[in-house]
Design a protein around this motif. Structure first.
Motif, PDB file in Angstrom:
ATOM      1  N   ALA A  32     -19.083 -47.220 -30.797  1.00 30.11           N
ATOM      2  CA  ALA A  32     -17.883 -46.525 -30.321  1.00 30.11           C
ATOM      3  C   ALA A  32     -16.763 -46.620 -31.343  1.00 30.11           C
ATOM      4  CB  ALA A  32     -17.442 -47.116 -28.978  1.00 30.11           C
ATOM      5  N   TYR A  33     -16.560 -47.814 -31.901  1.00 32.83           N
ATOM      6  CA  TYR A  33     -15.484 -47.945 -32.891  1.00 32.83           C
ATOM      7  C   TYR A  33     -15.819 -47.164 -34.161  1.00 32.83           C
ATOM      8  CZ  TYR A  33     -12.014 -49.714 -36.077  1.00 32.83           C
ATOM      9  OH  TYR A  33     -10.980 -49.782 -36.984  1.00 32.83           O
ATOM     10  N   CYS A  34     -17.075 -47.204 -34.577  1.00 35.73           N
ATOM     11  CA  CYS A  34     -17.460 -46.459 -35.780  1.00 35.73           C
ATOM     12  C   CYS A  34     -17.221 -44.963 -35.592  1.00 35.73           C
ATOM     13  CB  CYS A  34     -18.930 -46.727 -36.122  1.00 35.73           C
ATOM     14  SG  CYS A  34     -19.242 -48.395 -36.726  1.00 35.73           S
ATOM     15  N   LEU A  35     -17.603 -44.432 -34.425  1.00 36.07           N
ATOM     16  CA  LEU A  35     -17.370 -43.026 -34.156  1.00 36.07           C
ATOM     17  C   LEU A  35     -15.872 -42.727 -34.113  1.00 36.07           C
ATOM     18  CD1 LEU A  35     -18.540 -40.258 -33.483  1.00 36.07           C
ATOM     19  CD2 LEU A  35     -18.535 -40.921 -31.063  1.00 36.07           C
ATOM     20  N   PHE A  36     -15.145 -43.628 -33.447  1.00 36.49           N
ATOM     21  CA  PHE A  36     -13.692 -43.469 -33.376  1.00 36.49           C
ATOM     22  C   PHE A  36     -13.068 -43.478 -34.780  1.00 36.49           C
ATOM     23  CE2 PHE A  36      -9.678 -45.837 -33.574  1.00 36.49           C
ATOM     24  CZ  PHE A  36      -8.834 -44.989 -32.858  1.00 36.49           C
ATOM     25  N   ALA A  37     -13.478 -44.443 -35.583  1.00 39.51           N
ATOM     26  CA  ALA A  37     -12.923 -44.549 -36.937  1.00 39.51           C
ATOM     27  C   ALA A  37     -13.317 -43.345 -37.779  1.00 39.51           C
ATOM     28  CB  ALA A  37     -13.419 -45.837 -37.601  1.00 39.51           C
ATOM     29  N   LEU A  38     -14.545 -42.853 -37.609  1.00 38.55           N
ATOM     30  CA  LEU A  38     -14.999 -41.704 -38.384  1.00 38.55           C
ATOM     31  C   LEU A  38     -14.191 -40.463 -38.037  1.00 38.55           C
ATOM     32  CD1 LEU A  38     -17.125 -40.790 -40.441  1.00 38.55           C
ATOM     33  CD2 LEU A  38     -18.619 -40.226 -38.530  1.00 38.55           C
ATOM     34  N   VAL A  39     -14.016 -40.209 -36.732  1.00 40.26           N
ATOM     35  CA  VAL A  39     -13.269 -39.024 -36.292  1.00 40.26           C
ATOM     36  C   VAL A  39     -11.794 -39.148 -36.659  1.00 40.26           C
ATOM     37  CG1 VAL A  39     -12.537 -37.681 -34.299  1.00 40.26           C
ATOM     38  CG2 VAL A  39     -14.901 -38.511 -34.451  1.00 40.26           C
ATOM     39  N   VAL A  40     -11.213 -40.310 -36.321  1.00 39.69           N
ATOM     40  CA  VAL A  40      -9.784 -40.502 -36.603  1.00 39.69           C
ATOM     41  C   VAL A  40      -9.522 -40.476 -38.106  1.00 39.69           C
ATOM     42  CG1 VAL A  40      -7.878 -42.151 -36.464  1.00 39.69           C
ATOM     43  CG2 VAL A  40      -9.333 -41.742 -34.479  1.00 39.69           C
ATOM     44  N   GLY A  41     -10.383 -41.159 -38.869  1.00 40.62           N
ATOM     45  CA  GLY A  41     -10.179 -41.186 -40.326  1.00 40.62           C
ATOM     46  C   GLY A  41     -10.252 -39.810 -40.931  1.00 40.62           C
ATOM     47  N   THR A  87      -7.269 -35.782 -43.200  1.00 36.40           N
ATOM     48  CA  THR A  87      -7.213 -34.373 -43.573  1.00 36.40           C
ATOM     49  C   THR A  87      -5.883 -33.747 -43.177  1.00 36.40           C
ATOM     50  OG1 THR A  87      -9.617 -34.214 -43.287  1.00 36.40           O
ATOM     51  CG2 THR A  87      -8.381 -32.162 -43.347  1.00 36.40           C
ATOM     52  N   VAL A  88      -5.412 -34.059 -41.965  1.00 34.83           N
ATOM     53  CA  VAL A  88      -4.139 -33.489 -41.509  1.00 34.83           C
ATOM     54  C   VAL A  88      -2.991 -33.950 -42.398  1.00 34.83           C
ATOM     55  CG1 VAL A  88      -2.450 -33.518 -39.633  1.00 34.83           C
ATOM     56  CG2 VAL A  88      -4.877 -33.184 -39.124  1.00 34.83           C
ATOM     57  N   THR A 139      -7.347 -43.072 -49.214  1.00 34.28           N
ATOM     58  CA  THR A 139      -7.954 -44.385 -49.400  1.00 34.28           C
ATOM     59  C   THR A 139      -7.259 -45.429 -48.524  1.00 34.28           C
ATOM     60  OG1 THR A 139      -8.512 -43.797 -51.676  1.00 34.28           O
ATOM     61  CG2 THR A 139      -8.562 -46.129 -51.119  1.00 34.28           C
ATOM     62  N   LEU A 140      -5.930 -45.335 -48.447  1.00 36.62           N
ATOM     63  CA  LEU A 140      -5.178 -46.283 -47.607  1.00 36.62           C
ATOM     64  C   LEU A 140      -5.529 -46.117 -46.134  1.00 36.62           C
ATOM     65  CD1 LEU A 140      -3.003 -48.438 -47.388  1.00 36.62           C
ATOM     66  CD2 LEU A 140      -1.284 -46.604 -47.259  1.00 36.62           C
ATOM     67  N   VAL A 141      -5.714 -44.877 -45.684  1.00 32.50           N
ATOM     68  CA  VAL A 141      -6.111 -44.632 -44.289  1.00 32.50           C
ATOM     69  C   VAL A 141      -7.442 -45.314 -43.999  1.00 32.50           C
ATOM     70  CG1 VAL A 141      -6.876 -42.850 -42.676  1.00 32.50           C
ATOM     71  CG2 VAL A 141      -4.797 -42.498 -44.024  1.00 32.50           C
ATOM     72  N   GLN A 142      -8.403 -45.139 -44.887  1.00 35.23           N
ATOM     73  CA  GLN A 142      -9.714 -45.772 -44.684  1.00 35.23           C
ATOM     74  C   GLN A 142      -9.611 -47.287 -44.733  1.00 35.23           C
ATOM     75  OE1 GLN A 142     -12.271 -43.879 -43.727  1.00 35.23           O
ATOM     76  NE2 GLN A 142     -10.776 -42.210 -43.888  1.00 35.23           N
ATOM     77  N   ALA A 143      -8.750 -47.794 -45.610  1.00 35.37           N
ATOM     78  CA  ALA A 143      -8.573 -49.245 -45.701  1.00 35.37           C
ATOM     79  C   ALA A 143      -8.019 -49.806 -44.392  1.00 35.37           C
ATOM     80  CB  ALA A 143      -7.639 -49.581 -46.868  1.00 35.37           C
ATOM     81  N   LEU A 168     -14.735 -37.636 -46.725  1.00 38.70           N
ATOM     82  CA  LEU A 168     -14.434 -38.772 -45.851  1.00 38.70           C
ATOM     83  C   LEU A 168     -15.643 -39.168 -45.008  1.00 38.70           C
ATOM     84  CD1 LEU A 168     -10.824 -37.760 -44.719  1.00 38.70           C
ATOM     85  CD2 LEU A 168     -11.483 -39.441 -46.436  1.00 38.70           C
ATOM     86  N   VAL A 169     -16.336 -38.176 -44.495  1.00 37.51           N
ATOM     87  CA  VAL A 169     -17.516 -38.470 -43.671  1.00 37.51           C
ATOM     88  C   VAL A 169     -18.605 -39.139 -44.507  1.00 37.51           C
ATOM     89  CG1 VAL A 169     -19.392 -37.436 -42.340  1.00 37.51           C
ATOM     90  CG2 VAL A 169     -17.041 -36.659 -41.996  1.00 37.51           C
TER      91      VAL A 169
END
Length: 516
Positions: A79-88, A93-94, A125-129, A40-41
């Protein structure tokens, strides 16, 4: 030698990163979690780098690196990119581990578990979308407030980055989940593909290849609409987008090809083992597409071949290898044909006393050793044991397999068998009788139950000679007819002894015994 080295390098799951196919549950959880998070990262970092390169260096139009966009460029977007990276990564994974709970609990997968396991890459894939679609709306709005011309530029680059991230997420997560997919699919062989399918994988690659083409179309629209795009700028855009298409196209093509080749390599490796006689060869089924059906189909094929070989071996042990081979190579019919055959009877002397004076286990052991010698000698001389009758056996030479010297083979087997029984099974004595002549050899019985056997005068004569052998020295007796029919090199080992009228016969039979 090179093929052996390649075989040693072959991994059951297609890559050393995925570990062995039978990894213990704790280590498997850690491995899958690390690989999923890394997938994902990596997918998101690739997408973000692509967006930054396109929006700042490639696409024409109003620049985004201006003073009035400092907050957006260096605060909101990072900030959003970091947020999206961590949240995604965390969210995906969870959720994935929750859907794979059955494997972490080390229990067999149900049908529902198997379907959920194969859908995990789609879920990720749906989460990232969702996250990239949110970024698309946010960035388009923020940059659009500073200039309408930035809407198309930022919107396209965000869309392109999202497509790349989603495609990479699917391919990389599917790779990372192979160990778990193997456990799910091995517990119940697939009957049809449950994954994305080879066609859909190819469409993903096509979609990604279309992104640079769409970019070129956007540049063309800019050039036509604004009239201020220079030839140099247009050339740079074309070269950059073309290079991006080549690089990412190659990367994704490699990933897709490796994903397709991994199950094929496992099947070809196992097929090579089967060709060398290893019928225990199987492959781990880890692919959710039609290639997974190929893997599970190979396993079913090997299982069926193994069962047939076991049946063939059991059949051969019951009726003899030659009879079994003849039965499997032609249509089974009742009846037979007249053949010149030699018949050998062997019967234990005093079997009633043996059974009465020894424990059953010892009797069985003695008879097994006795028949072990009988079978070995008959087979070594080209015959087959047609029947076991208690403590006696009937062997046939010349049918179903023709022999150049059936009589000589039976006589040689009788002499060798007598010598071995005297030395190796001294617990018992046995009479051996050999006869030769025409007999009907074929399948006797009914359509639903029959056996291959020989019927004729040599069979009856051989049984009587076996009885007579118990009264002569050496306990081996043959008809002179058999000796005369044998080749000289074997006939020279026999001599005529007496003329005897055997029980149930009207004519006298000249009995021959081994020459001392």
């Amino acid at each position: 030698m090179p093929s052996e080295r390649r075989q040693r390098r072959t991994q059951p799951l297609g890559s050393w990163l995925l570990g062995p196919g039978d990894e213990e549950t704790g280590r498997l959880r850690v491995r899958v979690q690390i690989l999923l998070t890394a997938a994902l990262v990596i997918a998101n970092v690739i997408g973000m780098v692509l967006v930054v390169a396109l929006v700042t260096l490639v696409l024409p139009g109003d620049p985004v690196l201006t003073d009035d966009l400092l907050v957006v460029n260096f605060v909101v977007v990072p900030a959003y990119c970091l947020f999206a990276l961590v949240v995604g990564a965390t969210w995906g994974t969870v959720r994935a581990l929750r859907m794979l709970q059955w494997s972490l609990e080390d229990r067999e997968a149900t049908r529902k578990d198997r379907i959920a396991t194969l859908r995990v890459p789609w879920m990720l894939t749906l989460v990232q979308a969702v996250l990239w679609a949110s970024g698309f709306g946010l960035f388009t709005l923020l940059y659009g407030l500073h200039g309408a011309d930035l809407i198309a530029k930022v919107g396209f680059t965000t869309f392109a980055g999202g497509v790349v991230v989603c495609a990479n997420t699917y391919l990389l997560s599917e790779f990372a989940l192979r160990p778990v997919a193997a456990r799910a699919l091995t517990s119940a062989p697939m009957r049809r593909a449950r994954g994305v399918g080879i066609t859909m994988r190819s469409l993903l690659i096509w979609l990604l290849g279309a992104v640079p083409v769409i970019g070129l179309m956007v540049v063309a629209i800019f050039a036509l609409a604004r009239k201020d795009v220079t030839a140099d700028r247009l050339a740079i855009c074309i070269l950059a987008l073309g290079g991006i298409g080549l690089v990412f196209g190659l990367l994704l093509m490699v990933l897709n090809t490796r994903a397709m080749m991994a199950p094929i390599r496992t099947v070809t490796g196992a097929l090579s083992r089967v060709q060398k006689g290893d019928l225990d060869a199987e492959v781990l089924v880890f692919d959710g597409t039609e290639l997974g059906m190929l893997q599970s189909g190979f396993n079913r094929m090997v299982h069926d071949v193994r069962e047939r070989e076991q049946l063939r071996d059991l059949f051969g042990r019951h009726v003899g290898e030659d009879v079994a081979r003849a039965a499997m190579s032609q249509q089974i019919e009742l009846g037979g044909e007249v053949r010149e055959v030699a018949v050998l009877f062997v019967d234990v002397v005093g079997s009633t006393e043996l059974a009465a004076t020894r424990p059953p286990e010892e009797v069985v052991d003695v008879l097994n050793r006795f028949f072990g010698v009988v079978v070995a000698e008959v087979q070594d001389h080209g015959g087959f044991v047609n029947k076991f009758e208690g403590d006696a056996a009937l062997a046939v030479f010349g049918a179903p397999r023709e022999l150049d010297d059936a009589a000589g083979a039976a006589l040689a087997a009788a002499r060798s068998m007598s010598a071995r029984l005297t030395e190796e099974v001294s617990d018992v004595q046995a009479g051996i009788g050999v006869a030769y002549g025409p007999a009907v050899a074929g399948n006797i019985g009914a359509e639903s139950r029959f056996e291959y056997t020989v019927i004729g005068d040599p069979v009856n004569e051989g049984a009587r000679l076996c009885e007579q052998a118990k009264t002569v020295e050496g306990m081996v007796a043959a008809s002179m007819t058999a000796v005369e029919a044998a080749h000289e090199d074997e006939a020279s080992h026999w001599r005529a002894q007496d003329e005897v009228t055997l029980r149930g016969r009207t004519e006298a039979t000249t009995i021959a015994v081994p020459a001392t």
